[in-house]
Design a protein around this motif. Structure first.
Motif, PDB file in Angstrom:
ATOM      1  N   ILE A   1      -9.427   8.371   8.415  1.00 60.29           N
ATOM      2  CA  ILE A   1      -8.491   7.266   8.626  1.00 60.29           C
ATOM      3  C   ILE A   1      -9.252   5.949   8.649  1.00 60.29           C
ATOM      4  N   ASN A   2     -10.440   5.949   9.246  1.00 59.36           N
ATOM      5  CA  ASN A   2     -11.244   4.714   9.270  1.00 59.36           C
ATOM      6  C   ASN A   2     -11.611   4.261   7.863  1.00 59.36           C
ATOM      7  N   ASP A   3     -11.944   5.218   6.989  1.00 63.66           N
ATOM      8  CA  ASP A   3     -12.237   4.866   5.591  1.00 63.66           C
ATOM      9  C   ASP A   3     -11.028   4.202   4.943  1.00 63.66           C
ATOM     10  N   PHE A   4      -9.856   4.775   5.192  1.00 62.33           N
ATOM     11  CA  PHE A   4      -8.627   4.216   4.633  1.00 62.33           C
ATOM     12  C   PHE A   4      -8.393   2.809   5.165  1.00 62.33           C
ATOM     13  N   LEU A   5      -8.538   2.635   6.468  1.00 60.62           N
ATOM     14  CA  LEU A   5      -8.326   1.307   7.073  1.00 60.62           C
ATOM     15  C   LEU A   5      -9.313   0.285   6.537  1.00 60.62           C
ATOM     16  N   ASP A   6     -10.550   0.714   6.283  1.00 59.14           N
ATOM     17  CA  ASP A   6     -11.538  -0.204   5.696  1.00 59.14           C
ATOM     18  C   ASP A   6     -11.097  -0.674   4.310  1.00 59.14           C
TER      19      ASP A   6
ATOM     20  N   VAL B   1       0.846  -1.191   0.000  1.00 51.87           N
ATOM     21  CA  VAL B   1       0.000   0.000   0.000  1.00 51.87           C
ATOM     22  C   VAL B   1       0.885   1.246   0.000  1.00 51.87           C
ATOM     23  N   PRO B   2       0.841   2.020  -1.085  1.00 55.62           N
ATOM     24  CA  PRO B   2       1.663   3.230  -1.155  1.00 55.62           C
ATOM     25  C   PRO B   2       1.288   4.256  -0.082  1.00 55.62           C
ATOM     26  N   ILE B   3       2.300   4.883   0.473  1.00 53.37           N
ATOM     27  CA  ILE B   3       2.104   5.950   1.454  1.00 53.37           C
ATOM     28  C   ILE B   3       1.250   7.058   0.839  1.00 53.37           C
ATOM     29  N   GLN B   4       1.489   7.362  -0.414  1.00 48.31           N
ATOM     30  CA  GLN B   4       0.755   8.439  -1.100  1.00 48.31           C
ATOM     31  C   GLN B   4      -0.751   8.192  -1.068  1.00 48.31           C
ATOM     32  N   THR B   5      -1.162   6.936  -1.066  1.00 42.61           N
ATOM     33  CA  THR B   5      -2.590   6.626  -1.055  1.00 42.61           C
ATOM     34  C   THR B   5      -3.259   7.176   0.201  1.00 42.61           C
ATOM     35  N   LEU B   6      -2.590   7.074   1.346  1.00 41.70           N
ATOM     36  CA  LEU B   6      -3.156   7.641   2.576  1.00 41.70           C
ATOM     37  C   LEU B   6      -3.345   9.141   2.421  1.00 41.70           C
ATOM     38  N   PHE B   7      -2.324   9.833   1.931  1.00 42.45           N
ATOM     39  CA  PHE B   7      -2.436  11.281   1.775  1.00 42.45           C
ATOM     40  C   PHE B   7      -3.516  11.653   0.763  1.00 42.45           C
ATOM     41  N   ASP B   8      -3.675  10.843  -0.279  1.00 43.26           N
ATOM     42  CA  ASP B   8      -4.741  11.087  -1.254  1.00 43.26           C
ATOM     43  C   ASP B   8      -6.115  10.957  -0.594  1.00 43.26           C
ATOM     44  N   TYR B   9      -6.281   9.932   0.231  1.00 48.56           N
ATOM     45  CA  TYR B   9      -7.542   9.747   0.959  1.00 48.56           C
ATOM     46  C   TYR B   9      -7.835  10.954   1.839  1.00 48.56           C
ATOM     47  N   LEU B  10      -6.843  11.348   2.632  1.00 48.34           N
ATOM     48  CA  LEU B  10      -7.047  12.454   3.554  1.00 48.34           C
ATOM     49  C   LEU B  10      -7.323  13.757   2.812  1.00 48.34           C
ATOM     50  N   GLU B  11      -6.614  13.973   1.719  1.00 47.02           N
ATOM     51  CA  GLU B  11      -6.815  15.185   0.916  1.00 47.02           C
ATOM     52  C   GLU B  11      -8.225  15.229   0.332  1.00 47.02           C
ATOM     53  N   ALA B  12      -8.775  14.066   0.025  1.00 47.97           N
ATOM     54  CA  ALA B  12     -10.116  13.988  -0.547  1.00 47.97           C
ATOM     55  C   ALA B  12     -11.208  14.080   0.524  1.00 47.97           C
TER      56      ALA B  12
ATOM     57  N   PHE C   1      -7.919  -0.662   3.179  1.00 48.50           N
ATOM     58  CA  PHE C   1      -6.579  -1.250   3.201  1.00 48.50           C
ATOM     59  C   PHE C   1      -6.315  -1.899   4.565  1.00 48.50           C
ATOM     60  N   PRO C   2      -6.948  -3.038   4.813  1.00 44.69           N
ATOM     61  CA  PRO C   2      -6.848  -3.673   6.138  1.00 44.69           C
ATOM     62  C   PRO C   2      -5.456  -4.189   6.495  1.00 44.69           C
ATOM     63  N   THR C   3      -4.540  -4.223   5.545  1.00 47.56           N
ATOM     64  CA  THR C   3      -3.175  -4.657   5.861  1.00 47.56           C
ATOM     65  C   THR C   3      -2.366  -3.563   6.547  1.00 47.56           C
ATOM     66  N   VAL C   4      -2.896  -2.340   6.551  1.00 51.98           N
ATOM     67  CA  VAL C   4      -2.241  -1.220   7.226  1.00 51.98           C
ATOM     68  C   VAL C   4      -2.898  -1.064   8.597  1.00 51.98           C
ATOM     69  N   SER C   5      -2.088  -0.839   9.624  1.00 55.35           N
ATOM     70  CA  SER C   5      -2.635  -0.666  10.971  1.00 55.35           C
ATOM     71  C   SER C   5      -2.798   0.814  11.310  1.00 55.35           C
ATOM     72  N   ARG C   6      -3.687   1.079  12.232  1.00 53.83           N
ATOM     73  CA  ARG C   6      -3.884   2.443  12.723  1.00 53.83           C
ATOM     74  C   ARG C   6      -2.574   2.987  13.300  1.00 53.83           C
ATOM     75  N   GLU C   7      -1.825   2.115  13.977  1.00 49.07           N
ATOM     76  CA  GLU C   7      -0.552   2.530  14.572  1.00 49.07           C
ATOM     77  C   GLU C   7       0.430   2.992  13.499  1.00 49.07           C
ATOM     78  N   GLN C   8       0.450   2.297  12.359  1.00 50.80           N
ATOM     79  CA  GLN C   8       1.328   2.707  11.259  1.00 50.80           C
ATOM     80  C   GLN C   8       0.931   4.086  10.740  1.00 50.80           C
ATOM     81  N   ILE C   9      -0.368   4.314  10.613  1.00 48.56           N
ATOM     82  CA  ILE C   9      -0.847   5.604  10.108  1.00 48.56           C
ATOM     83  C   ILE C   9      -0.467   6.720  11.067  1.00 48.56           C
ATOM     84  N   ILE C  10      -0.718   6.509  12.358  1.00 43.33           N
ATOM     85  CA  ILE C  10      -0.399   7.536  13.349  1.00 43.33           C
ATOM     86  C   ILE C  10       1.100   7.818  13.356  1.00 43.33           C
ATOM     87  N   ALA C  11       1.917   6.768  13.293  1.00 42.32           N
ATOM     88  CA  ALA C  11       3.372   6.952  13.278  1.00 42.32           C
ATOM     89  C   ALA C  11       3.803   7.742  12.041  1.00 42.32           C
TER      90      ALA C  11
END
Length: 92
Positions: A41-46, A26-37, A48-58
């Motif tokens: 974070i919950n939408d992103f986790l839904d 899962v590209p890091i850029q995808t998280l920023f694209d989600y947030l920009e749109a 991309f379940p292979t990414v943890s909330r802890e990874q996102i916060i870090a």
């Protein structure tokens, strides 16, 4: 070639070297694209379940730290070049 940070992995063997969350594709850029749109974070986790909330916060904490460090560098450079006491002096 591979570089790993606490939550970011960069390897030419994974997605051609695109920075991804460690242990995922899962590209890091995808998280920023989600947030920009405006997605959460919950939408992103839904999605991309292979990414943890802890990874996102870090990742967000690291990005925040880098942004503040860069702003401090810019502030110092402006002061040095132009003799301003503070960035607010530019507004006055």
């Amino acid at each position: 070639m591979s570089k790993n940070f606490s939550v970011i992995s960069i390897s030419t063997e994974i997605m051609g070297g695109t920075p991804v969350f460690v242990g995922t594709r899962v590209p890091i850029q995808t998280l920023f694209d989600y947030l920009e749109a405006g997605e959460s974070i919950n939408d992103f986790l839904d999605g991309f379940p292979t990414v943890s909330r802890e990874q996102i916060i870090a990742l967000l904490e690291a990005a925040k730290k880098l942004a503040f460090e860069k702003l401090q560098e810019v502030r110092s450079e402006i002061k040095k070049r132009h003799g301003y006491k503070d960035l607010l002096d530019l507004i006055e």
